[in-house]
Design a protein around this motif. Structure first.
Motif, mmCIF file in Angstrom:
data_model
loop_
_atom_site.group_PDB
_atom_site.id
_atom_site.type_symbol
_atom_site.label_atom_id
_atom_site.label_comp_id
_atom_site.label_asym_id
_atom_site.label_seq_id
_atom_site.Cartn_x
_atom_site.Cartn_y
_atom_site.Cartn_z
ATOM 1 N N LEU A 593 17.262 9.720 7.635
ATOM 2 C CA LEU A 593 17.540 9.155 6.319
ATOM 3 C C LEU A 593 17.627 10.274 5.288
ATOM 4 N N PRO A 594 18.713 10.349 4.532
ATOM 5 C CA PRO A 594 18.879 11.454 3.578
ATOM 6 C C PRO A 594 18.122 11.257 2.271
ATOM 7 N N ASP A 595 17.722 10.029 1.993
ATOM 8 C CA ASP A 595 17.119 9.779 0.684
ATOM 9 C C ASP A 595 15.763 9.107 0.838
ATOM 10 N N GLU A 596 15.388 8.308 -0.139
ATOM 11 C CA GLU A 596 14.062 7.690 -0.163
ATOM 12 C C GLU A 596 13.806 6.877 1.099
ATOM 13 N N ARG A 597 12.675 7.114 1.712
ATOM 14 C CA ARG A 597 12.335 6.452 2.972
ATOM 15 C C ARG A 597 11.225 5.426 2.742
ATOM 16 N N PRO A 598 11.250 4.312 3.498
ATOM 17 C CA PRO A 598 10.327 3.199 3.228
ATOM 18 C C PRO A 598 8.919 3.431 3.796
ATOM 19 N N TYR A 599 8.297 4.542 3.411
ATOM 20 C CA TYR A 599 6.981 4.869 3.952
ATOM 21 C C TYR A 599 5.922 3.836 3.566
ATOM 22 N N SER A 600 6.002 3.315 2.341
ATOM 23 C CA SER A 600 4.959 2.375 1.917
ATOM 24 C C SER A 600 4.965 1.116 2.778
ATOM 25 N N SER A 626 7.089 11.869 -3.851
ATOM 26 C CA SER A 626 6.648 11.493 -5.191
ATOM 27 C C SER A 626 7.709 11.786 -6.245
ATOM 28 N N GLU A 627 8.499 12.855 -6.029
ATOM 29 C CA GLU A 627 9.510 13.217 -7.013
ATOM 30 C C GLU A 627 10.664 12.219 -7.056
ATOM 31 N N LEU A 628 10.786 11.398 -6.014
ATOM 32 C CA LEU A 628 11.863 10.414 -5.973
ATOM 33 C C LEU A 628 11.498 9.125 -6.686
ATOM 34 N N MET A 629 10.266 9.037 -7.179
ATOM 35 C CA MET A 629 9.814 7.817 -7.847
ATOM 36 C C MET A 629 9.291 8.161 -9.229
ATOM 37 N N GLY A 630 9.262 7.173 -10.095
ATOM 38 C CA GLY A 630 8.593 7.354 -11.364
ATOM 39 C C GLY A 630 7.089 7.446 -11.147
ATOM 40 N N ARG A 631 6.391 8.014 -12.115
ATOM 41 C CA ARG A 631 4.961 8.245 -11.960
ATOM 42 C C ARG A 631 4.186 6.961 -11.710
ATOM 43 N N ARG A 632 4.477 5.939 -12.505
ATOM 44 C CA ARG A 632 3.743 4.686 -12.357
ATOM 45 C C ARG A 632 4.057 4.024 -11.020
ATOM 46 N N SER A 633 5.335 4.010 -10.636
ATOM 47 C CA SER A 633 5.710 3.387 -9.358
ATOM 48 C C SER A 633 5.056 4.108 -8.193
ATOM 49 N N PHE A 634 5.106 5.440 -8.220
ATOM 50 C CA PHE A 634 4.498 6.196 -7.130
ATOM 51 C C PHE A 634 2.995 5.958 -7.067
ATOM 52 N N GLU A 635 2.353 5.975 -8.227
ATOM 53 C CA GLU A 635 0.905 5.791 -8.246
ATOM 54 C C GLU A 635 0.526 4.414 -7.710
ATOM 55 N N ALA A 636 1.273 3.379 -8.090
ATOM 56 C CA ALA A 636 0.975 2.037 -7.592
ATOM 57 C C ALA A 636 1.157 1.963 -6.076
ATOM 58 N N ARG A 637 2.263 2.503 -5.567
ATOM 59 C CA ARG A 637 2.501 2.461 -4.116
ATOM 60 C C ARG A 637 1.423 3.250 -3.370
ATOM 61 N N ARG A 638 1.080 4.404 -3.898
ATOM 62 C CA ARG A 638 0.073 5.240 -3.236
ATOM 63 C C ARG A 638 -1.284 4.537 -3.196
ATOM 64 N N ARG A 639 -1.664 3.918 -4.303
ATOM 65 C CA ARG A 639 -2.965 3.234 -4.346
ATOM 66 C C ARG A 639 -2.995 2.030 -3.413
ATOM 67 N N TYR A 640 -1.909 1.276 -3.348
ATOM 68 C CA TYR A 640 -1.863 0.166 -2.398
ATOM 69 C C TYR A 640 -1.975 0.681 -0.965
ATOM 70 N N ALA A 641 -1.283 1.779 -0.682
ATOM 71 C CA ALA A 641 -1.334 2.346 0.672
ATOM 72 C C ALA A 641 -2.749 2.795 1.018
ATOM 73 N N LEU A 642 -3.399 3.482 0.081
ATOM 74 C CA LEU A 642 -4.788 3.918 0.319
ATOM 75 C C LEU A 642 -5.711 2.722 0.504
ATOM 76 N N GLY A 643 -5.472 1.655 -0.265
ATOM 77 C CA GLY A 643 -6.284 0.448 -0.107
ATOM 78 C C GLY A 643 -6.089 -0.195 1.252
ATOM 79 N N ASP A 644 -4.830 -0.259 1.708
ATOM 80 C CA ASP A 644 -4.549 -0.852 3.023
ATOM 81 C C ASP A 644 -5.219 -0.052 4.142
ATOM 82 N N ILE A 645 -5.178 1.275 4.027
ATOM 83 C CA ILE A 645 -5.808 2.120 5.047
ATOM 84 C C ILE A 645 -7.324 1.958 5.013
ATOM 85 N N ALA A 646 -7.889 1.902 3.815
ATOM 86 C CA ALA A 646 -9.341 1.704 3.703
ATOM 87 C C ALA A 646 -9.749 0.371 4.321
ATOM 88 N N MET A 647 -8.958 -0.663 4.124
ATOM 89 C CA MET A 647 -9.246 -1.966 4.740
ATOM 90 C C MET A 647 -9.213 -1.853 6.260
#
Length: 768
Positions: A593-600, A626-647
């Motif tokens: 994939l050349p662009d943003e990948r659906p990691y979340s 992170s550079e491919l997303m806005g700060r708020r969008s990236f932070e929200a996705r990252r926090r949800y991902a960390l929460g899912d892993i913690a669960m």
């Protein structure tokens, strides 16, 4: 007086050529001073020219004085009596005045200096008189503002220039150049294209109606505007004559007219620049501010061919809806002029409208932001607001930019400003602004769309219904109207109506693959919400096939992950989920994939399947993008991902903290509450779990169908059980009943949970 005498004495000692040299140097200095004063005080352009004429007139006087006082041929005059006395020599006999001649009395240095003073006074009086008459509105020098014909910041309409050349795009280019030139003005306010388009819609004119002189005057009269600017361009040999005129809208009286010649097409920039500056002068703008502006080619593009490409691209996007052609034309314009800021911005916006990935539109908008210094203030602030809003998501800076634009542009559409407040959950601020958008243009779909969103978020359900009804009345076939209507029905629990709206939308645009994929995703979400998993799989299967045909690999992987989540969340079949995802990633590796990948999405799937280590691998991938997303969008996705892993790792309190931080970084008022409530539930904290489940089901939000597809049934089920444990029979029955109603048509594999809820209701009912 002694200094003056010494100065005169020195002048007497100089030769004619020396006097000429001194005069020329002094004249050059005087002209520089005149230029500086003219620029600093905003004096008319003729002041330095008039100063030059006066200096030329004074030159013969100075030369004649030097000639007479020095003697013919440069022979020196006899020293004065005072000079002889100063040198200690004998005192000569003083001749009678008549003996020296009348020219000796006329051509004296004192008289020459007096003439210079008179000419300086003449220049000062002329300039001051002109400026005074200009400001007072007297005679031909009075401006339209000083005469009361126009007022500062009055809106005027710019008609399309008439074309009398073989090139059909040349007049359109001239119109756009004139518009850009006038945008630099602090006094002139050209009605924006969006504003004019809204007026034409209200006039029931067809889309794409040419704005000729007649139509422009109709627009102005309808809106109570005072004047219209029109023009034409005529071929003359290899060059062109560009003319412009300003007429009163009501009477059609000519208020100003002028023309300029361009030796070739590239000289059109300077010709139109000169015309626009003279128009601004005639209206009454300060000459100082007019001169302070950059040349037209510096605030737009130096390439006429690039401008033509831009115009074609704009038409393809806005009038024809042909995004692919528009993108190609914008790219060609940029190739012709890489510093064409507005073309970069147009390219980025078109990619957004085409629903392309962020990797396509973010670089274009970022480049436009880098080049924004070349633009007029109105366009610069627009690019800054857009950049801070969607690229970096620095919303405080976005508000500053939009407010600055609002100050200078009466045609400012405040929709983007309201969207920033909406993103900050400041709905009290955004609601009146969205109302204003509709008041300004009752056919502007964006106003209706976002006003409904805001009213629901404020809990004003009845008002949102009225807004939707008005939306349907004004724009019944608009896709956004159907999407809002379907979501609004879901908010009311009217899921049959939601399905009807979505299917009508899909049928309306059945030939458009993107619309079929979009509506298919929403129908799948609705099916999951109602417990109809097999139907959801069918919809998602169709969506994946469309995405494969269109080469939308990232979306295909995301929807495949969604299919896997169906198995882990509702069936507990992690093996099937993981096997299906492995097959997809084997066929379409992420590295391809050349662009943003659906990691979340992948983090969510693997965490849900009990594979936290694999989820962490994809979390690392998410963090690299992170550079491919806005700060708020990236932070929200990252926090949800960390929460899912913690669960997945059993760190429930860490999960709660991460989900809370995700909530702080997103606009949604309730999306995180389901995850937080479930985490508290798993951690054995029933009070907190009950609180967040309650907040989840009661917090208003229009776009809740997606989170509801995962959490609503569980929230109803758990609230029924938790209230039953608290012996709150009424609430327990209420929430068990909600689950039964929601899943009444659920697949057989989910019916045991529905039956358990029914039995609980029967056991809790007082009449059993």
């Amino acid at each position: 007086m002694s200094r003056l005498k010494r100065l005169i004495h020195e002048a007497h000692r100089r030769s004619l050529w020396q006097v000429l040299s001194v005069y020329l140097i002094s004249s050059w200095i005087a002209l520089q001073v005149a230029d500086t004063v003219t620029a600093a005080l905003g004096l008319p352009d003729w002041v330095p020219q008039f100063a030059l004429v006066l200096l030329i007139v004074l030159l013969p006087v100075v030369l004649a004085t030097a000639f007479v006082q020095e003697g013919v041929g440069g022979a020196r005059a006899e020293p004065t009596t005072e000079a002889k006395k100063a040198e200690g020599g004998p005192t000569p006999e003083i001749p009678e005045p008549e003996a020296r001649g009348a020219h000796h009395r006329v051509f004296t240095w004192r008289n020459a200096m007096a003439a210079a003073v008179v000419m300086l006074a003449l220049l000062t009086v002329s300039a001051g008189g002109y400026m005074g008459l200009r400001a007072a509105g007297i005679g031909p020098f009075g401006t339209l503002m000083s005469k009361g014909v126009l007022e500062e910041r009055d809106r005027i309409v710019l008609a399309d220039f008439e074309n009398h050349t073989p090139d059909s795009l040349l007049a359109i280019a001239a119109t756009e150049l004139f518009r850009t030139a006038l945008k630099q003005s602090l006094v002139v306010n050209v009605a924006g294209e969006e504003y004019v388009a809204g007026v034409l819609r209200r006039m029931e004119k067809e889309a794409g109606t040419a704005l000729d002189d007649g139509v422009a005057r109709e627009v102005a009269i309808r809106e109570g505007l005072k004047a219209v600017v029109s023009g034409e361009i005529i071929s003359v040999g290899r060059g062109y004559v560009v003319s412009a005129r300003l007429v009163s809208a009501a009477e059609g009286l000519e208020l100003w007219t002028d023309s300029e010649t361009a030796r070739d097409s590239e000289a059109l920039f300077d010709a139109i620049d000169a015309l626009s500056r003279r128009l601004r002068d005639r209206i009454g703008e300060s000459l100082k501010t007019i001169r302070a502006d950059e040349p037209l080619w510096e605030v737009t593009t130096s390439s006429l061919e690039a401008l033509k490409k831009f115009i074609q691209a704009y038409r393809a996007r806005n009038q024809e809806g042909d995004y692919a052609r528009a993108i190609t034309l914008f790219e060609e314009a940029i190739q012709l002029d890489t510093t064409f800021a507005w073309a970069h911005f147009g390219l980025g916006v078109t990619h957004i409208w085409a629903d392309d990935s962020r990797s396509h539109w973010a670089p274009a908008l970022s480049k436009a932001f880098e080049l924004r210094g070349r633009l007029p203030d109105s366009e610069r602030y627009y690019i800054e607001g857009s950049y801070y809003q969607v690229i970096t998501q620095e919303l405080d800076k976005a508000i500053t930019a939009w407010r600055a634009l609002e100050e200078i542009d009466p045609d400012f559409n405040p929709n983007n400003l309201a969207l920033v407040y909406f993103a900050l959950r400041d709905f009290e601020q955004s609601e009146p602004i969205f109302r204003l958008v509709i008041e300004n243009d009752s056919l502007d779909a964006t106003g209706y769309m976002h006003l409904v969103d805001t009213q629901v978020a404020l809990g004003k359900i009845d008002e949102a219904r009225i807004t939707l009804e008005r939306f349907a009345e004004k724009l019944p076939d608009h896709p956004a109207r159907r999407s809002r209507a379907s979501e609004f029905a879901a908010v009311q629990g009217e899921y049959d109506e939601t399905e009807r709206q979505l299917k009508a939308w899909r049928d309306q645009f059945r030939e458009d693959p993107s619309t079929r994929a979009n509506t298919g995703q929403q129908l799948a979400t609705l099916a999951i919400l109602r417990g109809q998993l097999a139907q959801a799989e069918n919809y998602l299967g169709e969506v994946v096939r469309i995405e494969e045909e269109q080469g939308r690999t990232a979306d295909l992987i995301s929807d495949s992950a969604l299919l896997g989540l169906l198995n882990t969340r509702f069936r507990g079949d992690t093996a099937a989920a993981l096997l299906g995802m492995e097959r997809v990633l084997d066929r379409w590796p992420l590295d391809s994939l050349p662009d943003e990948r659906p990691y979340s999405w992948l983090v969510r799937l693997y965490a849900s399947a009990g594979e936290p280590e694999q989820a962490r691998v994809h979390l690392t991938g998410l963090e690299t993008q992170s550079e491919l997303m806005g700060r708020r969008s990236f932070e929200a996705r990252r926090r949800y991902a960390l929460g899912d892993i913690a669960m997945a790792e059993g760190r429930l309190h860490d999960a709660i903290e991460e989900y809370r931080r995700a909530y702080e970084s997103e606009s949604c008022t309730m999306c995180a509450f389901g995850s937080i409530g479930f985490s508290y539930d798993q951690a054995g904290d029933p009070d907190s779990a009950l609180d967040y489940y309650e907040r989840y089901v009661t917090t208003p939000w229009l776009w809740r169908t997606w989170p509801d597809s995962w959490w609503l049934a569980l929230a109803y089920e758990r609230l029924g059980d938790l209230y039953e444990q608290l012996a709150d029979t009424a609430k327990a029955i209420h929430y068990y009943g909600k689950l039964v109603e929601l899943w009444k048509d659920a697949d057989p594999e989910l019916q045991p949970r529905v039956e358990a809820a029914r039995r609980a209701i029967e056991s809790l009912s007082p009449d059993t």
